[in-house]
Design a protein around this motif. Structure first.
Motif, PDB file in Angstrom:
ATOM      1  N   HIS A  16       2.414  93.602  45.636  1.00 36.80           N
ATOM      2  CA  HIS A  16       3.175  92.387  45.331  1.00 36.80           C
ATOM      3  C   HIS A  16       4.622  92.826  45.127  1.00 36.80           C
ATOM      4  O   HIS A  16       4.916  93.635  44.248  1.00 36.80           O
ATOM      5  CB  HIS A  16       2.663  91.691  44.078  1.00 36.80           C
ATOM      6  N   ILE A  17       5.516  92.284  45.958  1.00 33.85           N
ATOM      7  CA  ILE A  17       6.930  92.669  45.912  1.00 33.85           C
ATOM      8  C   ILE A  17       7.753  91.442  45.573  1.00 33.85           C
ATOM      9  O   ILE A  17       7.700  90.425  46.282  1.00 33.85           O
ATOM     10  CB  ILE A  17       7.412  93.251  47.266  1.00 33.85           C
ATOM     11  N   GLN A  18       8.513  91.511  44.496  1.00 33.65           N
ATOM     12  CA  GLN A  18       9.364  90.400  44.052  1.00 33.65           C
ATOM     13  C   GLN A  18      10.821  90.770  44.279  1.00 33.65           C
ATOM     14  O   GLN A  18      11.281  91.824  43.836  1.00 33.65           O
ATOM     15  CB  GLN A  18       9.117  90.115  42.571  1.00 33.65           C
ATOM     16  N   LEU A  19      11.562  89.901  44.957  1.00 33.78           N
ATOM     17  CA  LEU A  19      12.983  90.120  45.210  1.00 33.78           C
ATOM     18  C   LEU A  19      13.797  89.665  44.010  1.00 33.78           C
ATOM     19  O   LEU A  19      13.601  88.563  43.488  1.00 33.78           O
ATOM     20  CB  LEU A  19      13.418  89.355  46.461  1.00 33.78           C
ATOM     21  N   LEU A  20      14.725  90.519  43.575  1.00 33.41           N
ATOM     22  CA  LEU A  20      15.588  90.225  42.429  1.00 33.41           C
ATOM     23  C   LEU A  20      17.042  90.345  42.874  1.00 33.41           C
ATOM     24  O   LEU A  20      17.443  91.374  43.420  1.00 33.41           O
ATOM     25  CB  LEU A  20      15.312  91.200  41.285  1.00 33.41           C
ATOM     26  N   GLN A  21      17.829  89.314  42.647  1.00 29.59           N
ATOM     27  CA  GLN A  21      19.236  89.325  43.049  1.00 29.59           C
ATOM     28  C   GLN A  21      20.141  89.521  41.844  1.00 29.59           C
ATOM     29  O   GLN A  21      20.151  88.715  40.915  1.00 29.59           O
ATOM     30  CB  GLN A  21      19.613  88.036  43.773  1.00 29.59           C
ATOM     31  N   GLY A  22      20.897  90.598  41.855  1.00 32.01           N
ATOM     32  CA  GLY A  22      21.878  90.857  40.817  1.00 32.01           C
ATOM     33  C   GLY A  22      21.262  91.274  39.502  1.00 32.01           C
ATOM     34  O   GLY A  22      20.057  91.105  39.251  1.00 32.01           O
ATOM     35  N   PHE A  26      17.626  91.040  37.640  1.00 29.91           N
ATOM     36  CA  PHE A  26      16.996  92.357  37.530  1.00 29.91           C
ATOM     37  C   PHE A  26      16.789  92.792  36.078  1.00 29.91           C
ATOM     38  O   PHE A  26      15.687  93.212  35.685  1.00 29.91           O
ATOM     39  CB  PHE A  26      17.865  93.370  38.275  1.00 29.91           C
ATOM     40  N   PHE A  27      17.828  92.705  35.248  1.00 33.02           N
ATOM     41  CA  PHE A  27      17.731  93.213  33.876  1.00 33.02           C
ATOM     42  C   PHE A  27      16.664  92.497  33.042  1.00 33.02           C
ATOM     43  O   PHE A  27      15.884  93.157  32.346  1.00 33.02           O
ATOM     44  CB  PHE A  27      19.087  93.147  33.181  1.00 33.02           C
TER      45      PHE A  27
END
Length: 410
Positions: A16-22, A26-27
């Motif tokens: 399972h891959i989740q995309l995080l922008q910025g 992310f934090f």
């Protein structure tokens, strides 16, 4: 029983891959998993800056260490250097173990061997959750050289669950013990150094087993180092570009592709693939800004679209190919398409073969090109000033001379 983020990861099946922008996405995800950690946190980053939101990550590491979690933090000797006080003392008192990768000696970067940096950004929590991408521990609205930013830095990371997590963990463990062995040798603690090298050897064997068991995955971790994996990331790009049929979108902060990558992009454009590049539009560093521009002419002549990101600094190192098809390919990681990343630095990218993930990344990149970028006009590029041309050629020539000193061809 309450299911914590880390425990949810352990019970997941497949990838399972989740995309995080910025850092703003992310934090919070990173800190939530750190606060749920039960046994260990392995963390590597190029820059660890304690301004603003960066301090929140530091405090999460300290909270974990104080409740008995083993916390290993590795930072780069150029990107971060010695940790500033009082943070160094706070981390030590909390029990966070810190190592600096390749600290600069008296001659600093005058020695070409010091140009090999730890540029990857990895975090593994409890051996079951992986964070990987291009985002440093650095507040989105703060730049160490330019101060407060009016808009957030443009960058991406992923949160991953699956068998690739073990591969990342073993690679990080191996590097940690190698760094300890080098430190012990310098202090003439030879018996400890030999023990550390034996631990690194065991980690390397486990990493090979993890790698061999990951064949056929819909996602893979692609590492670059200066020993066995010198060209893996570049070859992953070249294969994906060669198989592209409809569309290639690349967003890259420091874009100085070598001959093979330039040729692959030109050939793709000539066979009818739409090739779009989202590149740095603001001046950040002399070399990275000016050395990129001499390669634009060949790409523009072949029909490649170049968009320059304007609102803030573009730091992304991502690509998506044929997102609408069953052969969708995407990558998110730390590797720029320049000589420092592809020939010298330790880097880490996650490659994902998933249509939904690729379409999500494509949507975000196309929005940035349409609303936050400016397309470079071939005629305007050809008419750029003599001063601009001289600076571009000077930077490009210096980059080639520096590569010659390292013994590399690009």
């Amino acid at each position: 029983m309450v299911v914590t983020p880390a425990r949810r990861a352990a019970s997941a099946t497949g990838h399972h891959i989740q995309l995080l922008q910025g850092a703003q996405e992310f934090f919070p995800a990173l800190i939530a998993d750190m606060d749920a950690a039960l046994s260990d946190i392995q963390f590597e980053t190029y820059i660890f800056d304690f301004t603003g939101a960066g301090a929140d990550v530091a405090r999460a590491l300290m909270r974990a260490a104080q409740r008995g979690v083993r916390v290993h933090l590795a930072v780069d000797g150029v990107g971060t250097g010695p940790l500033p006080e009082p943070w160094r003392s706070r981390l030590k008192q909390a029990g966070v173990q810190v190592q600096v990768y390749s600290p600069l000696g008296p001659l600093g970067l005058l020695l070409p061997m010091r140009w090999r940096r730890l540029h990857r950004k990895l975090c593994v929590i409890d051996g079951c959750v992986l964070f990987c991408g291009g985002i440093n521990v650095l507040d989105d609205f703060h730049d160490p050289n330019h101060g407060v930013l009016a808009a957030p830095r443009f960058d991406f990371a992923v949160r991953a669950v699956g068998s690739l997590v073990q591969q990342a963990s073993e690679a990080m463990e191996q590097l940690w013990w190698r760094m300890r062995a080098v430190r012990d040798v310098r202090r003439r603690r030879l018996s400890l150094a030999l023990a550390d090298l034996r631990a690194a050897s065991a980690a390397r064997l486990a990493a090979r087993r993890a790698d061999s068991s990951s064949r056929g995955m819909r996602a893979a971790l692609v590492l670059r180092d200066n020993v066995r994996n010198r060209t893996r990331i570049e070859r992953a790009y070249l294969r994906a570009i060669a198989h592209a049929r409809h569309e290639i979108i690349i967003a890259n902060a420091y874009f100085v592709p070598g001959r093979k990558l330039r040729r692959a992009l030109v050939l793709a454009a000539r066979r009818g693939v739409r090739v779009q590049l989202l590149l740095q539009g603001r001046y950040e560093y002399f070399m990275q800004y000016h050395a990129a521009r001499p390669v634009y002419g060949q790409l523009l002549a072949a029909g490649v679209e170049i968009h320059e990101y304007a609102p803030s600094f573009l730091h992304a190192k991502v690509a998506v190919i044929d997102a609408q098809s069953r052969r969708a390919w995407a990558t998110v990681g730390s590797s720029n398409l320049d000589p420092l990343s592809l020939l010298l630095a330790r880097e880490a990218n996650v490659v994902v073969h998933d249509r939904a993930f690729a379409q999500d990344l494509r949507r975000r990149l196309r929005h940035a090109m349409a609303h936050e970028g400016r397309q470079l006009d071939p005629q305007s590029y050809a008419r750029r000033s003599l001063r601009q041309r001289v600076l571009d050629r000077l930077a490009f020539g210096l980059a080639r001379a520096a590569l010659w000193l390292t013994g590399n061809r690009y």
